[in-house]
Structure formats: structure tokens, C-alpha cells
Design a protein around this motif. Structure first.
Motif, PDB file in Angstrom:
ATOM      1  N   THR A   1      -3.225   5.452  -8.841  1.00  0.00           N
ATOM      2  CA  THR A   1      -4.611   5.068  -9.037  1.00  0.00           C
ATOM      3  C   THR A   1      -4.827   3.615  -8.633  1.00  0.00           C
ATOM      4  O   THR A   1      -3.943   2.771  -8.837  1.00  0.00           O
ATOM      5  CB  THR A   1      -5.021   5.253 -10.504  1.00  0.00           C
ATOM      6  OG1 THR A   1      -4.103   4.528 -11.331  1.00  0.00           O
ATOM      7  CG2 THR A   1      -4.988   6.725 -10.882  1.00  0.00           C
ATOM      8  N   GLY A   2      -5.989   3.358  -8.026  1.00  0.00           N
ATOM      9  CA  GLY A   2      -6.324   1.997  -7.637  1.00  0.00           C
ATOM     10  C   GLY A   2      -5.396   1.428  -6.591  1.00  0.00           C
ATOM     11  O   GLY A   2      -5.324   0.207  -6.417  1.00  0.00           O
TER      12      GLY A   2
ATOM     13  N   ARG B   1       4.852  -2.898   2.319  1.00  0.00           N
ATOM     14  CA  ARG B   1       3.538  -3.426   2.638  1.00  0.00           C
ATOM     15  C   ARG B   1       2.625  -2.337   3.184  1.00  0.00           C
ATOM     16  O   ARG B   1       1.459  -2.251   2.843  1.00  0.00           O
ATOM     17  CB  ARG B   1       3.654  -4.566   3.633  1.00  0.00           C
ATOM     18  CG  ARG B   1       2.345  -5.313   3.851  1.00  0.00           C
ATOM     19  CD  ARG B   1       2.503  -6.414   4.849  1.00  0.00           C
ATOM     20  NE  ARG B   1       3.487  -7.408   4.423  1.00  0.00           N
ATOM     21  CZ  ARG B   1       3.796  -8.467   5.142  1.00  0.00           C
ATOM     22  NH1 ARG B   1       3.240  -8.672   6.310  1.00  0.00           N
ATOM     23  NH2 ARG B   1       4.685  -9.330   4.714  1.00  0.00           N
ATOM     24  N   ARG B   2       3.186  -1.532   4.065  1.00  0.00           N
ATOM     25  CA  ARG B   2       2.457  -0.378   4.580  1.00  0.00           C
ATOM     26  C   ARG B   2       3.423   0.753   4.810  1.00  0.00           C
ATOM     27  O   ARG B   2       4.639   0.556   4.912  1.00  0.00           O
ATOM     28  CB  ARG B   2       1.756  -0.713   5.909  1.00  0.00           C
ATOM     29  CG  ARG B   2       0.607  -1.676   5.756  1.00  0.00           C
ATOM     30  CD  ARG B   2      -0.187  -1.755   7.042  1.00  0.00           C
ATOM     31  NE  ARG B   2      -0.799  -0.478   7.391  1.00  0.00           N
ATOM     32  CZ  ARG B   2      -1.523  -0.292   8.478  1.00  0.00           C
ATOM     33  NH1 ARG B   2      -1.697  -1.276   9.329  1.00  0.00           N
ATOM     34  NH2 ARG B   2      -2.056   0.868   8.744  1.00  0.00           N
TER      35      ARG B   2
ATOM     36  N   GLN C   1       0.420   6.653   0.436  1.00  0.00           N
ATOM     37  CA  GLN C   1      -0.213   5.593   1.226  1.00  0.00           C
ATOM     38  C   GLN C   1      -1.566   5.374   0.568  1.00  0.00           C
ATOM     39  O   GLN C   1      -2.445   6.234   0.647  1.00  0.00           O
ATOM     40  CB  GLN C   1      -0.345   5.995   2.692  1.00  0.00           C
ATOM     41  CG  GLN C   1      -1.018   4.952   3.548  1.00  0.00           C
ATOM     42  CD  GLN C   1      -0.295   3.617   3.537  1.00  0.00           C
ATOM     43  OE1 GLN C   1       0.918   3.524   3.675  1.00  0.00           O
ATOM     44  NE2 GLN C   1      -1.072   2.541   3.360  1.00  0.00           N
ATOM     45  N   GLY C   2      -1.740   4.218  -0.074  1.00  0.00           N
ATOM     46  CA  GLY C   2      -2.910   4.044  -0.909  1.00  0.00           C
ATOM     47  C   GLY C   2      -2.829   5.022  -2.076  1.00  0.00           C
ATOM     48  O   GLY C   2      -1.779   5.174  -2.699  1.00  0.00           O
TER      49      GLY C   2
ATOM     50  N   THR D   1       0.809  -1.211   0.000  1.00  0.00           N
ATOM     51  CA  THR D   1       0.000   0.000   0.000  1.00  0.00           C
ATOM     52  C   THR D   1       0.848   1.270   0.000  1.00  0.00           C
ATOM     53  O   THR D   1       0.358   2.330  -0.333  1.00  0.00           O
ATOM     54  CB  THR D   1      -0.932   0.028   1.219  1.00  0.00           C
ATOM     55  OG1 THR D   1      -0.130   0.056   2.417  1.00  0.00           O
ATOM     56  CG2 THR D   1      -1.835  -1.196   1.244  1.00  0.00           C
ATOM     57  N   ALA D   2       2.092   1.159   0.389  1.00  0.00           N
ATOM     58  CA  ALA D   2       2.964   2.338   0.431  1.00  0.00           C
ATOM     59  C   ALA D   2       3.886   2.339  -0.783  1.00  0.00           C
ATOM     60  O   ALA D   2       4.411   1.299  -1.186  1.00  0.00           O
ATOM     61  CB  ALA D   2       3.798   2.346   1.708  1.00  0.00           C
TER      62      ALA D   2
END
Lengths: 117, 117
Positions: free
Chosen positions: A70-71, A96-97, A50-51, A30-31
Motif C-alpha cells: 500500500t502507498g 530503486r526500480r 512494482q509500486g 519502488t520495487a
């Protein structure tokens, strides 16, 4: 599994043209981070996602630089009206984050070498 | 703001010998991570070793070990039994562990290590 991929591998452009650099992070990460590696400045942070949101854009050197994601996956770094000083290797990394409470390793892509003539 | 300094631009080592790469950093934070990354000519950044600031014990990964001196803000990398494949650019990097900070990396300017056969 597949790592972080970036395209193109190399890009030569004329001064004043716009360029787009692409980063495909590891699935599920996500990061996402963009860094720039240049001879004079070393390795510098540009922007962190982040996202789909970018809580830290502090490293973007000018308003000619922008990035989107995006997405929650692919990210594009756009440089408008390129200048010779934009010549550098642009590296993308994903983890991962984001955040700092728990350590997650950043995995880097092979980079895009941008040459502005 | 945090800074990372690698004052030696180049070093050379004989194959099978030991070499130490130096790094100093500056921060007002008490909790952070320090890293050494390797970048071969392929440009792919590879994590060599990680040190958590709260750990007094120096990190070790096979032939790679660090000497972490928190009070002196020094973080050197020792490569034992150097191999030809160790030839690359090595970057020292810092990352905050402060809750709420983002996990971007701050890099030194790097050192080019050559290995003599």
C-alpha cells in the motif's frame, strides 16, 4: 540512511493460524521482492511488486499465501492456515526500480524467521 | 527457466589462505547478471560481487574476484587472504537482463564457508 526493515524478527505460531509478515523498504524504492529461505528448498522467489501492483506472483506456493503493498511503501505477506512446511526465513528486498533495462541493486532486510509448531 | 547450482554444501579454509567457491547455471538468455551474496548468521544478505554477462573481464572487489566462463556457464568466486569475518553462507544468484523481464533473483542452494584460525 535506513535500510530495509522487517517485522517481527521471529514468529512462532501454531499450525492452522494466520500470520502477517511486514516489510518496510528503503524510502523511494519502488520495487519490492519477497523471497523464502527454507532448509529443503534453499532461497526461492515469491512475489515482486512494482509500486502497488504485483506483476509477478509466480513464486507464491499456494493460495494460502498472499501479499499486498500500500502507498508504494510497506508490504505485508500473509500466510493463512499455516502448515509446518511454511517454516522458513522470509526475506524482503527492495530496489530503486524494477525491470531489467537498467541495473539497480536489491537491498535485503534481515528476514523474519517463521516457525510453525 | 533459469537454474543455479552450487554443488558443494560446505567448505573450509585456513585464515590467510585462498578459497574458491563453485557455481554453475543454466539459461537460454544471452544477457544477464550473476552475483555472489554473503549471508552471515545475522541473516542479512550482502552483495559481494556482480558480473555482467556481456563483459568478458572478470569482476574484482578487493579480496574477492570471480572466474566467469560464459560458454561453460560457470561462475566461481575466489576469496584471497581469507579472514575470520568471511565465515558465512555464500549464495550464487542469477538475474535476467532481458528487456521486459522482471528483476527477480534466482539463487543456488548456498555453500557454508568456515574459516579456521
Amino acid at each position: 540512511g535506513a535500510g530495509v526493515s522487517q517485522s517481527p524478527s521471529n514468529k512462532v505460531t501454531e499450525k492452522g493460524k494466520d500470520v502477517e509478515l511486514r516489510c518496510d523498504p528503503i524510502s523511494g524504492h519502488t520495487a519490492l521482492y519477497w523471497y523464502r529461505q527454507s532448509l529443503g528448498q534453499g532461497l526461492e522467489f515469491l512475489i515482486y511488486f512494482q509500486g502497488n501492483s504485483a506483476p509477478d506472483k509466480s513464486g507464491l506456493p499456494s493460495d494460502r499465501f498472499s501479499a499486498e503493498r500500500t502507498g508504494g511503501s510497506v508490504s505485508t505477506l500473509t500466510i493463512q492456515r499455516t502448515q509446518q512446511e511454511d517454516s522458513a526465513v522470509y526475506l524482503c528486498a527492495s530496489s530503486r526500480r524494477g525491470g531489467t533495462e537498467i541495473y539497480y541493486e536489491q537491498y535485503f532486510g534481515p528476514g523474519t524467521r517463521l516457525t510453525v509448531t | 527457466a533459469q537454474t543455479v547450482t552450487q554443488s558443494q554444501p560446505e567448505m573450509s579454509v585456513q585464515e590467510a589462505e585462498t578459497v574458491t567457491l563453485s557455481c554453475t547455471y543454466d539459461t537460454s538468455e544471452s544477457d544477464y547478471y550473476l552475483f555472489w551474496y554473503k549471508q552471515p548468521p545475522s541473516r542479512q544478505m550482502i552483495l559481494v560481487i556482480r558480473q555482467e554477462a556481456y563483459k568478458q573481464q572478470n569482476a574484482t572487489e578487493n579480496r574477492f574476484s570471480v572466474n566467469f566462463q560464459k560458454a561453460a556457464k560457470s561462475f566461481s568466486l575466489k576469496i584471497s587472504d581469507s579472514q575470520l569475518g568471511d565465515a558465512a553462507m555464500y549464495f550464487c544468484a542469477y538475474r535476467s537482463a532481458f528487456a521486459g523481464a522482471n528483476s527477480k533473483l534466482t539463487f543456488g542452494k548456498g555453500i557454508t564457508l568456515s574459516v579456521r584460525p
